[in-house]
Scaffold this active site. Sequence first.
Site, PDB file in Angstrom:
ATOM      1  N   GLY A  79       1.024  -1.040   5.207  1.00 27.02           N
ATOM      2  CA  GLY A  79       1.399  -1.916   6.164  1.00 27.02           C
ATOM      3  C   GLY A  79       0.531  -2.890   6.521  1.00 27.02           C
ATOM      4  N   THR A  88       0.982  -1.100   0.128  1.00 31.63           N
ATOM      5  CA  THR A  88      -0.026   0.076   0.018  1.00 31.63           C
ATOM      6  C   THR A  88       0.822   1.139   0.130  1.00 31.63           C
ATOM      7  OG1 THR A  88      -1.631  -1.078   1.202  1.00 31.63           O
ATOM      8  CG2 THR A  88      -1.969   1.306   1.396  1.00 31.63           C
TER       9      THR A  88
END
Length: 534
Positions: free
Chosen positions: A430, A348
Amino acid sequence: MLNTPSSRRGMVVAPHHLAAQAGLSVLREGGNAVEAMVAAAAAIAVVYPHMNGIGGDGFWLIAEPGRPPIGIDACGAAAAAATSDMYRTQGHAVIPSRGPLAANTVAGTVSGWGAALDAAKGWSGRKLPLSRLLEDAVHYARDGASATGSQSRFTAEKRSELEGVPGFARIFLPDGKTLAPGSLFRQTDLASTLERIGTAGTEDFYRGELARALAEGLQRAGSPVALGDLEAHHARRVEPLSVRLRNAELYNMTPPTQGLASLMILGLFDRLADRQGITEADGFAHIHGLVEATKRAFLIRDRYVTDPARMTVDPCGFLTGAVLADLAAKIDPARALPWPQSGPPADTIWMGAIDGAGRAVSFIQSVYWEFGSGVVAGDTGVLWQNRGSSFSLDEKAVNALAPGMRPFHTLNPALARFDDGRVMPYGTMGGEGQPQTQAAVFSRYGLLGQELQTAVTAPRWLLGRTWGAGTTNLKIESRIGDDVIEALRAAGHDVEVVTPFNDMMGHAGALVLHPDGTIQGASDCRSDGAVAAF
């Protein structure tokens, strides 16, 4: 960290410096924070392809001075053909994590760009055409950008599971080789796609010539996503969730994201800190308190959070003072709650922007795992996400697969408004670690008085499994003091010490707009990012 005190000001933070510069160039031309973020989002989709892309989903928090923040949910739903029976008929007990059958949801992020630009239409200032906002992204895709060390590393690590996926090798393994760090990486098909979006608009991705090309490419690869699924998709404007702390109001995204968990962790810790007199950042009480708050929040997240159309409870109910006080009182200040839970890996990016009018954006965009499903949709150059691989084929599961169902999302952008007038967009990538890193950064800066860049750079921890790790214990960077690590172990935490500045701890960032117009920004040295300001 950068500070900009000028009235003609702007700042962008991103985990890749070219994305930050793309957003900054828009601010310099008089564009607003949303326009800058669209430019940065397009650029980072090109230059950081292992972490995100236009074949993924995205979420926005947009804060305009004097108005309540708004959220934009650009999460795609499962295809009409994506049923449990379809997977079982093909011999799958679970949804594959890679390949065409993992590419089973619509990619929503481009619709989010359009919805965010629509939300900013009434703002004062110069309006830049979409083609201008995508200009840097088109340039980097067509003429090339240097492959980062992380792109090279993840390509090599994941090559065995991705090189046979339709379209992957042609784009990411030119001449059959993994790109070395610093090699020029070109994506000419993606350049043409971005040019098309710039001229035809974001709607073309779902209901135009580009949509037809995407659907044809996906169907040819074996994905269940069809043209009708793209045509049925629309981004949603939502009212963000919020929680009250002692000195600020925090905002985050609604389900199907884990924004509820992110807010609960900080709501719980604020009450713990007040009750226990916690004033020191990164000591035992701080870390133990946040880890235990994380466990309580994750238990609720995992039990209830899914597509809001299927939720049986109102998430706002968990953010009331009474509920948070009750949960905080159950946290033992000296002993760890046993923790067998696990979570998925994820890849991401988070980015933030503030413009000269004080308008702030917190934005997150993802393809889920590194390189998503690995499927490239025909000749479009669009790498498709594997977010739908998180669905369960168990019809009784909270996140059970069904046509039109939106998957649970680890993605969640965060934003704070302090009582003294400061505004702080912040966030990280994360997966399972996103709420934990958000809590570390905000608690250090917003509650315990740490300087902003220090709050981002300081050693971090992660409870659970992410980035493909095989354990669900408490991983802590080695820069944490030995005395703190031993105290955590003595309290019952299963601590694993990992290397400093570890990727698994996420790539965080934060901006703070002060009442006098000064903007502070902090970028994470764990990433390839930067703060760009003028």
